[in-house]
Scaffold this motif. Sequence first.
Motif, short mmCIF file in Angstrom:
data_model
loop_
_atom_site.label_atom_id
_atom_site.label_comp_id
_atom_site.label_asym_id
_atom_site.label_seq_id
_atom_site.Cartn_x
_atom_site.Cartn_y
_atom_site.Cartn_z
N UNK A 170 0.82 -1.20 0.00
CA UNK A 170 0.00 0.00 0.00
C UNK A 170 0.86 1.26 0.00
N UNK A 171 2.00 1.21 0.68
CA UNK A 171 2.88 2.38 0.69
C UNK A 171 3.42 2.66 -0.71
N UNK A 172 3.76 1.60 -1.45
CA UNK A 172 4.22 1.79 -2.83
C UNK A 172 3.14 2.37 -3.72
N UNK A 173 1.93 1.87 -3.57
CA UNK A 173 0.80 2.38 -4.35
C UNK A 173 0.51 3.83 -4.00
N UNK A 174 0.56 4.16 -2.71
CA UNK A 174 0.32 5.55 -2.30
C UNK A 174 1.37 6.49 -2.90
N UNK A 181 -1.35 12.39 -9.27
CA UNK A 181 -2.19 13.57 -9.07
C UNK A 181 -3.60 13.35 -9.60
N UNK A 182 -4.13 14.34 -10.33
CA UNK A 182 -5.52 14.26 -10.79
C UNK A 182 -5.65 14.05 -12.29
N UNK A 183 -4.59 13.59 -12.96
CA UNK A 183 -4.67 13.36 -14.40
C UNK A 183 -4.04 12.01 -14.74
N UNK A 184 -4.84 11.10 -15.27
CA UNK A 184 -4.34 9.80 -15.71
C UNK A 184 -5.19 9.31 -16.87
N UNK A 185 -4.52 8.98 -17.97
CA UNK A 185 -5.22 8.50 -19.16
C UNK A 185 -5.01 7.01 -19.41
N UNK A 186 -3.87 6.48 -18.95
CA UNK A 186 -3.58 5.08 -19.22
C UNK A 186 -2.75 4.45 -18.11
N UNK A 187 -2.96 3.16 -17.92
CA UNK A 187 -2.21 2.41 -16.92
C UNK A 187 -1.84 1.07 -17.52
N UNK A 221 -4.27 -3.66 -6.22
CA UNK A 221 -4.08 -2.46 -5.39
C UNK A 221 -3.88 -1.21 -6.24
N UNK A 222 -3.06 -1.33 -7.30
CA UNK A 222 -2.78 -0.14 -8.11
C UNK A 222 -4.01 0.29 -8.90
N UNK A 223 -4.72 -0.67 -9.47
CA UNK A 223 -5.95 -0.33 -10.20
C UNK A 223 -6.97 0.30 -9.26
N UNK A 224 -7.13 -0.29 -8.09
CA UNK A 224 -8.09 0.24 -7.12
C UNK A 224 -7.78 1.69 -6.76
N UNK A 225 -6.49 2.02 -6.66
CA UNK A 225 -6.10 3.37 -6.29
C UNK A 225 -6.26 4.37 -7.42
N UNK A 226 -6.03 3.93 -8.67
CA UNK A 226 -5.99 4.89 -9.78
C UNK A 226 -7.27 4.95 -10.59
N UNK A 227 -8.12 3.95 -10.52
CA UNK A 227 -9.38 4.00 -11.26
C UNK A 227 -10.21 5.23 -10.89
N UNK A 228 -10.29 5.64 -9.62
CA UNK A 228 -11.06 6.86 -9.31
C UNK A 228 -10.59 8.10 -10.06
N UNK A 266 -9.64 -10.70 -13.30
CA UNK A 266 -9.67 -9.31 -12.86
C UNK A 266 -9.93 -8.37 -14.03
N UNK A 267 -9.29 -8.68 -15.16
CA UNK A 267 -9.45 -7.86 -16.37
C UNK A 267 -10.90 -7.90 -16.87
N UNK A 268 -11.46 -9.07 -16.96
CA UNK A 268 -12.82 -9.20 -17.50
C UNK A 268 -13.86 -8.57 -16.58
N UNK A 269 -13.68 -8.75 -15.28
CA UNK A 269 -14.61 -8.15 -14.34
C UNK A 269 -14.58 -6.63 -14.43
N UNK A 270 -13.37 -6.07 -14.43
CA UNK A 270 -13.25 -4.61 -14.50
C UNK A 270 -13.77 -4.07 -15.82
N UNK A 271 -13.52 -4.80 -16.92
CA UNK A 271 -14.01 -4.35 -18.23
C UNK A 271 -15.53 -4.26 -18.23
#
Length: 350
Positions: A170-174, A181-187, A221-228, A266-271
């Motif tokens: 979680x510390x790495x993801x944070x 920040x507040x701009x992300x187009x791709x992961x 963890x990373x998807x959960x943090x950045x999807x918002x 995980x990919x199919x569920x999120x899609x």
Amino acid sequence: MPDPVQHLSAESLIGDWLDHPTGRTVLIDLLARRSPDARALYAIRMLPLSTLATLSNGVITTEHLDLMVEAANRLIDQPSVHPATAHLFPSAPPPAPNDWREPLVEGRFDGKTVVVTGAGSGIGRATALRVAREGGRVLAVDLSTLRMEALLERNQDLDVSGVVADISTQSGVDKIAAEVGNRLDGLAIVAGIADDMVALHEVEDELWESVFRINVDGPFRLSRALIPVMLSRGSGSIINVSSQAGLRGSIAGAAYTASKHAVIGLTRSAAFIYSPRGIRVNAVIPRPTKVALESNYGSLGGAGPVPSLSLTSPDIESAQIASPMTYLLSDDAANVTGAILPADEGWGIA
């Protein structure tokens, strides 16, 4: 080019087989059935055909070569005139593997910010550089300080910044989220580790937990943090890297196989969940490359580069997989989500 009526033998140079319209057809047909990349022959064209029995580690036997010589010379003496097969002769040679050139699309990522994990080497590095060369701002993530320093030092002309972080914590993801920040187009989530072909009843807790921590918990963890961040803008693209081990059971040990099946789930569920909200989620299935996965367990990755049946250079191998990765990250794939895309030259259909 040798005279088309000239007979071929196991001691004829591979180059002579490739230059012969009939010999080339027979040779590539055999290799296509037993190797994912017949084009590798072009790098060893000055060797006699008989050396394939040694170089293939038994995948191609002397009996296979004898049958191939017999078939080629029979076709040379009696060319096919049957309308169903006449189009096969002469055949055009495929390009040599190292002749591939990365087809950059200028400006495709202008104004876009993309996070790439595992960016210090291999597919992750190739993906990060491809996005940056096409105009994007890249936040490169890697666990290794040395790899990150090398990436940034050698690409100062590109808009690439780096974060040394462990996406399974979680510390790495944070730390990554703070840089985004507040701009992300791709992961693009490329980082992963291998196991050591351990059968289920022999898997120790430490191996199982480590493989799942990096290969599944990390993307989660990373998807959960950045999807918002993507949801706040109503758009985004996420690419996970799975494996042939995510499709079948014969590629790796129980831990790695289960982890890569989980990545596809995980990919199919999120899609499914995020498609109506503007976020596309896909996965790429690469072929084995010469770039090793991280491993501390005596796996193929830990012992050295993952064996590859291709003689293509490691940089080109990685860039060829980065090509569909960046396609899926870009607006070119605006209507593509939930895809599990093989980028393996047909390796997975054998």
